[in-house]
Motif scaffolding. Structure first.
Motif, PDB file in Angstrom:
ATOM      1  N   ASP A 141     -52.814   7.509   0.098  1.00 16.69           N
ATOM      2  CA  ASP A 141     -53.408   6.770   1.215  1.00 16.69           C
ATOM      3  C   ASP A 141     -54.560   7.521   1.877  1.00 16.69           C
ATOM      4  O   ASP A 141     -55.337   6.935   2.622  1.00 16.69           O
ATOM      5  N   SER A 142     -54.625   8.819   1.661  1.00 13.53           N
ATOM      6  CA  SER A 142     -55.585   9.636   2.393  1.00 13.53           C
ATOM      7  C   SER A 142     -56.040  10.789   1.519  1.00 13.53           C
ATOM      8  O   SER A 142     -55.350  11.182   0.575  1.00 13.53           O
ATOM      9  N   GLY A 143     -57.214  11.309   1.844  1.00 11.55           N
ATOM     10  CA  GLY A 143     -57.683  12.514   1.165  1.00 11.55           C
ATOM     11  C   GLY A 143     -58.470  12.213  -0.085  1.00 11.55           C
ATOM     12  O   GLY A 143     -59.231  11.246  -0.153  1.00 11.55           O
ATOM     13  N   ILE A 144     -58.280  13.034  -1.098  1.00  6.74           N
ATOM     14  CA  ILE A 144     -59.048  12.934  -2.331  1.00  6.74           C
ATOM     15  C   ILE A 144     -58.624  11.703  -3.111  1.00  6.74           C
ATOM     16  O   ILE A 144     -57.447  11.500  -3.387  1.00  6.74           O
ATOM     17  N   SER A 145     -59.588  10.866  -3.463  1.00  8.91           N
ATOM     18  CA  SER A 145     -59.294   9.597  -4.116  1.00  8.91           C
ATOM     19  C   SER A 145     -59.033   9.796  -5.608  1.00  8.91           C
ATOM     20  O   SER A 145     -59.722  10.570  -6.265  1.00  8.91           O
ATOM     21  N   VAL A 146     -58.034   9.101  -6.108  1.00  7.09           N
ATOM     22  CA  VAL A 146     -57.751   9.076  -7.540  1.00  7.09           C
ATOM     23  C   VAL A 146     -57.589   7.628  -7.965  1.00  7.09           C
ATOM     24  O   VAL A 146     -57.295   6.759  -7.137  1.00  7.09           O
ATOM     25  N   PRO A 147     -57.797   7.330  -9.238  1.00  6.62           N
ATOM     26  CA  PRO A 147     -57.597   5.951  -9.697  1.00  6.62           C
ATOM     27  C   PRO A 147     -56.143   5.522  -9.489  1.00  6.62           C
ATOM     28  O   PRO A 147     -55.217   6.273  -9.788  1.00  6.62           O
ATOM     29  N   VAL A 148     -55.950   4.322  -8.965  1.00  8.42           N
ATOM     30  CA  VAL A 148     -54.599   3.807  -8.716  1.00  8.42           C
ATOM     31  C   VAL A 148     -54.417   2.509  -9.502  1.00  8.42           C
ATOM     32  O   VAL A 148     -54.937   1.467  -9.111  1.00  8.42           O
ATOM     33  N   PRO A 149     -53.694   2.554 -10.636  1.00  4.29           N
ATOM     34  CA  PRO A 149     -53.439   1.325 -11.398  1.00  4.29           C
ATOM     35  C   PRO A 149     -52.665   0.316 -10.561  1.00  4.29           C
ATOM     36  O   PRO A 149     -51.918   0.675  -9.642  1.00  4.29           O
ATOM     37  N   ASP A 150     -52.822  -0.954 -10.884  1.00  5.03           N
ATOM     38  CA  ASP A 150     -52.169  -2.008 -10.117  1.00  5.03           C
ATOM     39  C   ASP A 150     -50.661  -1.833 -10.055  1.00  5.03           C
ATOM     40  O   ASP A 150     -50.036  -2.118  -9.028  1.00  5.03           O
ATOM     41  N   ASP A 151     -50.060  -1.342 -11.138  1.00  5.74           N
ATOM     42  CA  ASP A 151     -48.605  -1.215 -11.143  1.00  5.74           C
ATOM     43  C   ASP A 151     -48.119  -0.020 -10.318  1.00  5.74           C
ATOM     44  O   ASP A 151     -46.919   0.193 -10.185  1.00  5.74           O
ATOM     45  N   GLN A 152     -49.062   0.748  -9.754  1.00  4.93           N
ATOM     46  CA  GLN A 152     -48.692   1.880  -8.920  1.00  4.93           C
ATOM     47  C   GLN A 152     -49.008   1.645  -7.438  1.00  4.93           C
ATOM     48  O   GLN A 152     -48.890   2.563  -6.628  1.00  4.93           O
ATOM     49  N   VAL A 153     -49.383   0.443  -7.104  1.00  9.63           N
ATOM     50  CA  VAL A 153     -49.581   0.075  -5.695  1.00  9.63           C
ATOM     51  C   VAL A 153     -48.233  -0.423  -5.183  1.00  9.63           C
ATOM     52  O   VAL A 153     -47.871  -1.588  -5.356  1.00  9.63           O
ATOM     53  N   ILE A 154     -47.481   0.468  -4.573  1.00  8.26           N
ATOM     54  CA  ILE A 154     -46.094   0.192  -4.204  1.00  8.26           C
ATOM     55  C   ILE A 154     -45.953   0.200  -2.686  1.00  8.26           C
ATOM     56  O   ILE A 154     -46.498   1.072  -2.002  1.00  8.26           O
ATOM     57  N   ASP A 155     -45.214  -0.765  -2.176  1.00  6.68           N
ATOM     58  CA  ASP A 155     -45.019  -0.860  -0.733  1.00  6.68           C
ATOM     59  C   ASP A 155     -44.234   0.349  -0.213  1.00  6.68           C
ATOM     60  O   ASP A 155     -43.249   0.784  -0.829  1.00  6.68           O
ATOM     61  N   LEU A 156     -44.688   0.880   0.902  1.00  8.74           N
ATOM     62  CA  LEU A 156     -44.049   2.049   1.490  1.00  8.74           C
ATOM     63  C   LEU A 156     -42.572   1.815   1.764  1.00  8.74           C
ATOM     64  O   LEU A 156     -41.739   2.703   1.527  1.00  8.74           O
ATOM     65  N   ASP A 157     -42.224   0.636   2.255  1.00  7.89           N
ATOM     66  CA  ASP A 157     -40.824   0.370   2.610  1.00  7.89           C
ATOM     67  C   ASP A 157     -39.912   0.478   1.394  1.00  7.89           C
ATOM     68  O   ASP A 157     -38.780   0.983   1.498  1.00  7.89           O
ATOM     69  N   ASP A 158     -40.385   0.006   0.239  1.00 10.24           N
ATOM     70  CA  ASP A 158     -39.580   0.110  -0.984  1.00 10.24           C
ATOM     71  C   ASP A 158     -39.382   1.570  -1.381  1.00 10.24           C
ATOM     72  O   ASP A 158     -38.291   1.972  -1.817  1.00 10.24           O
ATOM     73  N   GLN A 159     -40.426   2.367  -1.224  1.00 11.76           N
ATOM     74  CA  GLN A 159     -40.314   3.784  -1.557  1.00 11.76           C
ATOM     75  C   GLN A 159     -39.378   4.506  -0.595  1.00 11.76           C
ATOM     76  O   GLN A 159     -38.527   5.295  -1.010  1.00 11.76           O
ATOM     77  N   LEU A 160     -39.532   4.235   0.705  1.00 14.63           N
ATOM     78  CA  LEU A 160     -38.683   4.901   1.692  1.00 14.63           C
ATOM     79  C   LEU A 160     -37.219   4.513   1.514  1.00 14.63           C
ATOM     80  O   LEU A 160     -36.326   5.347   1.710  1.00 14.63           O
ATOM     81  N   ALA A 161     -36.972   3.277   1.137  1.00 15.28           N
ATOM     82  CA  ALA A 161     -35.586   2.857   0.916  1.00 15.28           C
ATOM     83  C   ALA A 161     -34.944   3.704  -0.185  1.00 15.28           C
ATOM     84  O   ALA A 161     -33.772   4.107  -0.072  1.00 15.28           O
ATOM     85  N   GLU A 162     -35.693   3.986  -1.229  1.00 13.64           N
ATOM     86  CA  GLU A 162     -35.161   4.819  -2.319  1.00 13.64           C
ATOM     87  C   GLU A 162     -34.983   6.267  -1.854  1.00 13.64           C
ATOM     88  O   GLU A 162     -33.976   6.913  -2.179  1.00 13.64           O
ATOM     89  N   MET A 163     -35.955   6.773  -1.112  1.00 14.46           N
ATOM     90  CA  MET A 163     -35.848   8.148  -0.616  1.00 14.46           C
ATOM     91  C   MET A 163     -34.662   8.296   0.340  1.00 14.46           C
ATOM     92  O   MET A 163     -33.935   9.296   0.295  1.00 14.46           O
ATOM     93  N   ILE A 164     -34.452   7.322   1.184  1.00 19.35           N
ATOM     94  CA  ILE A 164     -33.308   7.362   2.104  1.00 19.35           C
ATOM     95  C   ILE A 164     -32.005   7.314   1.316  1.00 19.35           C
ATOM     96  O   ILE A 164     -31.038   8.022   1.637  1.00 19.35           O
ATOM     97  N   ALA A 165     -31.969   6.486   0.268  1.00 21.44           N
ATOM     98  CA  ALA A 165     -30.761   6.414  -0.563  1.00 21.44           C
ATOM     99  C   ALA A 165     -30.488   7.767  -1.212  1.00 21.44           C
ATOM    100  O   ALA A 165     -29.331   8.223  -1.266  1.00 21.44           O
ATOM    101  N   LEU A 166     -31.525   8.427  -1.690  1.00 18.77           N
ATOM    102  CA  LEU A 166     -31.360   9.744  -2.300  1.00 18.77           C
ATOM    103  C   LEU A 166     -30.879  10.770  -1.267  1.00 18.77           C
ATOM    104  O   LEU A 166     -30.052  11.631  -1.576  1.00 18.77           O
TER     105      LEU A 166
END
Length: 313
Positions: A141-166
């Motif tokens: 989201d910030s800093g040095i830009s890198v190419p982001v394929p469409d399948d890697q544009v993931i909603d933050l809430d989905d990621q946090l839900a997995e991190m919280i589960a872990l």
């Protein structure tokens, strides 16, 4: 005690912590830690890599930053071998990317929830532990830009839900974020974020507002590329005339000035400079004791920030 019945050569708790103390995830740690990525440069001399990390710990470092994709697994292997149970070192790793040894960019994003879980499992297996103290979610989201394929544009809430589960499963102790914007951090605050790792240095200060938010929320701010210059197109702190002048006046190196400036910014700043050289390691840790007066700070603060480069795959 060692297997020979003699006290260990030194642990972080027995010596002064470089830079004094800060806090992350409820733990008191040295404000100058060690970023282990540079251990990859010693991949042909594993014993030297282990010895360097042991040296850092003996000098008081008790905060080590890593990732399974550093050195394509070599760095975590070294950490596993080097650390002892009584070292009481806070190990911070990250997920959100995997190594691509032969690619034009040596990393590939791995942002999906299942990728994050796989990354945590890979870290656990490599370090041979049941829990990673802090796991950073590395976004783009910030800093040095890198190419982001469409399948890697993931909603933050989905990621946090997995991190919280872990975290709930005990596989990670706490959650951090990396390469995020202020808006993303605000959205993530209810998840109990303990640290933020973003590009930040004297020549890269676009995230000053985010640093202030972290300070207000008592979240550790852990700048990476703290001296700039790590990638083509990224300005170098050590090239700045004001930095060179300060170093000459203080009798230290320009790199030490850049690190000391970061520590002066806020009490929640924790540094993780990396190196593969013992003398450079000692110089980095010594930066924690450098005091910058108001005149020097004003001259350094006047250095303009530079735009981040874009990486093309």
């Amino acid at each position: 005690m060692t297997s020979q019945g003699m006290p260990a050569s030194g642990t972080a708790s027995q010596v002064a912590r470089p830079g004094g103390t800060g806090t992350m995830a409820g733990r008191t740690v040295s404000r100058v830690g060690y970023g282990a990525m540079q251990l990859e440069r010693l991949s042909n001399d594993r014993d030297a890599a282990v010895a360097l990390l042991r040296h850092a710990i003996d000098l008081g470092v008790d905060h080590v930053d890593t990732a399974q994709f550093y050195g394509h697994g070599f760095v975590n292997d070294v950490i596993r071998e080097a650390l002892r149970p009584d070292d009481d070192v806070l190990v911070v790793s990250k997920v959100g990317a995997v190594s691509v040894p032969d690619g034009p960019i040596p990393l590939r994003l791995a942002q999906r929830p299942e990728d994050l879980r796989a990354g945590v499992e890979a870290n656990l297996a490599a370090l041979q532990v049941e829990r990673i103290d802090v796991m950073n979610l590395r976004r783009v989201d910030s800093g040095i830009s890198v190419p982001v394929p469409d399948d890697q544009v993931i909603d933050l809430d989905d990621q946090l839900a997995e991190m919280i589960a872990l975290r709930d499963e005990g596989k990670i102790g706490a959650i951090g974020l990396s390469s995020v914007s202020q808006d993303v951090l605000r959205r993530a605050l209810p998840a109990g974020i303990v640290c933020v790792q973003n590009v930040h240095s004297l020549v890269a200060r676009e995230d000053d507002d985010l640093l202030r938010l972290c300070t207000d929320e008592q979240i550790a701010w852990v700048p990476y590329f703290p001296l700039g210059g790590a990638l083509p197109g990224l300005a170098k702190v050590t090239d700045e005339p004001a930095v060179l002048a300060a170093a000459e006046r203080l009798g230290c190196t320009p790199a030490q000035v850049g690190l000391a400036w970061l520590l002066h910014r806020a009490p929640n700043v924790l540094l993780i400079p990396g190196t593969a050289d013992a003398a450079h390691l000692e110089a980095n840790l010594a930066a924690g004791s450098i005091v910058l007066d108001e005149e020097t700070l004003a001259a350094l603060d006047a250095i303009p920030t530079r735009p981040f480069p874009t990486l093309h795959g």
